[in-house]
Scaffold this active site. Structure first.
Site, mmCIF file in Angstrom:
data_model
loop_
_atom_site.group_PDB
_atom_site.id
_atom_site.type_symbol
_atom_site.label_atom_id
_atom_site.label_comp_id
_atom_site.label_asym_id
_atom_site.label_seq_id
_atom_site.Cartn_x
_atom_site.Cartn_y
_atom_site.Cartn_z
ATOM 1 N N ASN A 12 6.110 108.301 -41.317
ATOM 2 C CA ASN A 12 6.446 109.273 -42.364
ATOM 3 C C ASN A 12 5.141 109.642 -43.067
ATOM 4 O O ASN A 12 4.613 108.853 -43.841
ATOM 5 C CB ASN A 12 7.445 108.642 -43.343
ATOM 6 N N LYS A 41 4.721 111.758 -45.281
ATOM 7 C CA LYS A 41 4.961 112.194 -46.678
ATOM 8 C C LYS A 41 4.202 113.503 -46.940
ATOM 9 O O LYS A 41 4.060 114.317 -46.023
ATOM 10 C CB LYS A 41 4.604 111.059 -47.644
ATOM 11 N N HIS A 50 15.403 109.609 -48.420
ATOM 12 C CA HIS A 50 14.269 108.731 -48.752
ATOM 13 C C HIS A 50 14.289 108.436 -50.251
ATOM 14 O O HIS A 50 14.651 109.296 -51.057
ATOM 15 C CB HIS A 50 12.950 109.402 -48.348
ATOM 16 N N GLU A 108 12.039 108.391 -52.346
ATOM 17 C CA GLU A 108 11.255 109.335 -53.148
ATOM 18 C C GLU A 108 12.060 110.602 -53.429
ATOM 19 O O GLU A 108 11.945 111.194 -54.504
ATOM 20 C CB GLU A 108 9.922 109.649 -52.434
ATOM 21 N N GLU A 153 14.512 100.411 -46.650
ATOM 22 C CA GLU A 153 13.223 100.435 -47.328
ATOM 23 C C GLU A 153 13.378 99.897 -48.750
ATOM 24 O O GLU A 153 13.804 100.635 -49.647
ATOM 25 C CB GLU A 153 12.687 101.870 -47.392
ATOM 26 N N GLY A 210 4.497 101.462 -50.407
ATOM 27 C CA GLY A 210 3.185 101.859 -50.899
ATOM 28 C C GLY A 210 2.552 100.850 -51.843
ATOM 29 O O GLY A 210 1.572 101.150 -52.516
ATOM 30 N N SER A 259 5.314 99.096 -46.566
ATOM 31 C CA SER A 259 4.051 98.413 -46.291
ATOM 32 C C SER A 259 4.026 97.736 -44.920
ATOM 33 O O SER A 259 3.483 96.637 -44.770
ATOM 34 C CB SER A 259 3.719 97.414 -47.406
HETATM 35 P P1 13P Z 1 4.505 102.603 -46.933
HETATM 36 O O1 13P Z 1 4.456 102.175 -45.469
HETATM 37 O O2 13P Z 1 3.311 103.388 -47.360
HETATM 38 O O3 13P Z 1 4.847 101.461 -47.827
HETATM 39 O O4 13P Z 1 5.725 103.663 -47.035
HETATM 40 C C1 13P Z 1 6.954 103.311 -46.527
HETATM 41 C C2 13P Z 1 7.831 104.512 -46.558
HETATM 42 O O5 13P Z 1 8.245 104.955 -47.617
HETATM 43 C C3 13P Z 1 8.143 105.159 -45.279
HETATM 44 O O6 13P Z 1 9.151 106.096 -45.435
#
Ligand code: 13P
Length: 253
Positions: free
Chosen positions: A9, A11, A94, A96, A166, A172, A211
């Protein structure tokens, strides 16, 4: 046996020129893969990504879609448009998008149905905040999010899609759920699927995200319930993403 699926992803990173640079590094590293591999660039880089990955084992996913086929929804992208371009997957719900764009479970369910109806494979995200984990409501919450996102689907539809667990506190942050913890929660999600959709639970692929890195991918992927990874930060680095995709080789190294 469920085929593992590793998805990146990106983002809100990598406009077309940067996407092309990353793909030029990544494609030679992914000639042969034992798992399904997906990259999910921003909308504006889908075209570039689709043309550069044609003929490679890399499939392309989007990071969102709307619920309608067309109409007066300024700024939105219909799932049909994505399917027509050759996009195969779409990340939905997601954390976010839930947090910053107010997406509710009911709205995510409508997106999942819309995506399936035009042949896209949803990657549906669920997961708890740190406060929810500390309150001991993780199992209840992910079970609810799963039921709500998949409400009204047939067992065949549920079996065809992907869930990404997740934990929000692991996204992150460099903090990863322990492999055993992630395995337990994913087992709970699969149990919830089994309760409502029976044997679809044996087909549905459930990823871990948060992560995920070359150094922890092999241990996470060795867990019996974990069928893949949804990788954020590490998917922006070709060597790291390729090492995650080749987690079996890393394990044997
Ligand atoms: P990270 O791997 O940067 O923690 O992000 C995970 C994520 O949100 C994937 O959709």
């Amino acid at each position: 046996m469920r085929k593992p699926i590793i998805a990146g992803n990106w983002k809100m990173n990598h406009a077309p020129a940067q996407a092309a640079t990353l793909l030029a590094q990544l494609i030679p590293l992914l000639h042969e893969t034992a798992c399904d591999v997906v990259v999910c660039p921003p909308f504006v880089s889908l075209s570039e990504t689709l043309s550069l990955t044609r003929g490679t084992p890399i499939a392309v996913g989007a990071q969102n879609c709307h619920i309608e086929k067309s109409g007066a929804f300024t700024g939105e992208v219909a799932p049909d448009f994505l399917a027509e371009m050759g996009v195969r997957y779409v990340i939905l719900g997601h954390s976010e998008r839930r947090e910053y764009f107010g997406e509710t479970d009911a709205f995510i369910n409508r997106k999942v149905r819309a995506a399936l109806s035009c042949g896209l494979i949803p990657i549906v995200c669920v997961g708890e905040t740190l406060a929810q984990r500390e309150d001991g409501v993780t199992a209840e919450l992910v079970s609810y999010q799963t039921r709500a996102a998949l409400a009204g689907l047939s067992p065949a539809q549920v079996g065809s899609l992907v869930i990404a667990y997740e934990p929000i506190w692991a996204i992150g942050t460099g903090m990863t759920a322990t492999a055993a913890d992630a395995n337990t929660v994913i087992g709970i999600i699969r149990g919830q699927v089994r309760k409502t959709w029976g044997d679809a639970a044996d087909m549905i692929r459930i990823q871990y995200g948060g992560s995920m890195k070359p150094g922890n991918a092999a241990e996470l992927m060795a867990q019996p319930e974990i069928d893949g990874g949804l990788v954020g930060g590490a998917s922006l680095n070709a060597d790291d993403f390729a090492a995650i995709v080749h987690y079996q080789a890393e394990r044997n190294a």
